[in-house]
Design a protein around this motif. Structure first.
Motif, PDB file in Angstrom:
ATOM      1  N   PHE A  31       0.828  -1.198   0.000  1.00  9.24           N
ATOM      2  CA  PHE A  31       0.000   0.000   0.000  1.00  9.24           C
ATOM      3  C   PHE A  31       0.861   1.245   0.000  1.00  9.24           C
ATOM      4  O   PHE A  31       1.999   1.225   0.427  1.00  9.24           O
ATOM      5  N   GLU A  32       0.275   2.291  -0.538  1.00  3.84           N
ATOM      6  CA  GLU A  32       0.967   3.573  -0.661  1.00  3.84           C
ATOM      7  C   GLU A  32       0.806   4.383   0.623  1.00  3.84           C
ATOM      8  O   GLU A  32      -0.138   4.190   1.370  1.00  3.84           O
ATOM      9  N   GLY A  33       1.724   5.294   0.822  1.00  2.00           N
ATOM     10  CA  GLY A  33       1.611   6.226   1.939  1.00  2.00           C
ATOM     11  C   GLY A  33       1.953   5.596   3.269  1.00  2.00           C
ATOM     12  O   GLY A  33       2.376   4.447   3.365  1.00  2.00           O
ATOM     13  N   ASN A  34       1.749   6.386   4.292  1.00  2.00           N
ATOM     14  CA  ASN A  34       2.073   5.967   5.654  1.00  2.00           C
ATOM     15  C   ASN A  34       0.861   5.330   6.316  1.00  2.00           C
ATOM     16  O   ASN A  34      -0.275   5.539   5.910  1.00  2.00           O
ATOM     17  N   MET A  49      -1.191  -6.014   5.698  1.00  2.00           N
ATOM     18  CA  MET A  49       0.234  -5.997   5.971  1.00  2.00           C
ATOM     19  C   MET A  49       1.021  -5.834   4.680  1.00  2.00           C
ATOM     20  O   MET A  49       0.804  -6.549   3.719  1.00  2.00           O
ATOM     21  N   ASP A  50       1.925  -4.877   4.699  1.00  2.00           N
ATOM     22  CA  ASP A  50       2.875  -4.669   3.607  1.00  2.00           C
ATOM     23  C   ASP A  50       4.242  -5.092   4.152  1.00  2.00           C
ATOM     24  O   ASP A  50       4.869  -4.358   4.909  1.00  2.00           O
ATOM     25  N   ARG A  51       4.678  -6.309   3.806  1.00  3.10           N
ATOM     26  CA  ARG A  51       5.929  -6.857   4.356  1.00  3.10           C
ATOM     27  C   ARG A  51       7.124  -5.953   4.108  1.00  3.10           C
ATOM     28  O   ARG A  51       8.024  -5.886   4.932  1.00  3.10           O
ATOM     29  N   LYS A  52       7.131  -5.268   2.981  1.00  2.02           N
ATOM     30  CA  LYS A  52       8.277  -4.424   2.656  1.00  2.02           C
ATOM     31  C   LYS A  52       8.392  -3.224   3.588  1.00  2.02           C
ATOM     32  O   LYS A  52       9.482  -2.699   3.792  1.00  2.02           O
TER      33      LYS A  52
END
Length: 94
Positions: A31-34, A49-52
Motif C-alpha cells: 500500500f501507498e503512503g504511511n 500488511m505490507d511486508r516491505k
C-alpha cells in the motif's frame, strides 16, 4: 535457486497463522503512503500488511490484539487507528 525464508518472514508467517486460527483475517498487500504503524493497517476489521514496510513483526500481534478484543459483530467497523477512531476503546491498549 531455493526460496529460503528469512527469520523475520518465518516469524511473520507464524503470527499470521495464529491470528487466522483465532478468526482474524490478515491480508498481504502493498500500500501507498504511511500508516499508523509501518507496514500495517486495520481496514474493516481486517489486518492489512505490507511486508516491505513492516519494521517490527511483533506489531502484527499488537494490532491483531485490537481486533481480537473487539466483539466479533463490531470488528467490521474497525479502521485505521482504532483507539483514536473508536470512542471507549482507550482501554484496549492494556
Amino acid at each position: 535457486m531455493e526460496n529460503v525464508l528469512t527469520e523475520n518472514d518465518q516469524i511473520i508467517n507464524v503470527f499470521c497463522q495464529f491470528l487466522h486460527s483465532i478468526g482474524i483475517t490478515t491480508i498481504e498487500k502493498e500500500f501507498e503512503g504511511n500508516s499508523f504503524l509501518p507496514g500495517l493497517k486495520i481496514e474493516n476489521g481486517n489486518l492489512l500488511m505490507d511486508r516491505k514496510k513492516l519494521l517490527y513483526p511483533g506489531d502484527i500481534l499488537h494490532e491483531g490484539g485490537h481486533i481480537a478484543v473487539t466483539v466479533a459483530a463490531d470488528r467490521s467497523r474497525l479502521n485505521d487507528n482504532v483507539i483514536e477512531n473508536g470512542p471507549g476503546k482507550e482501554g484496549d491498549e492494556m
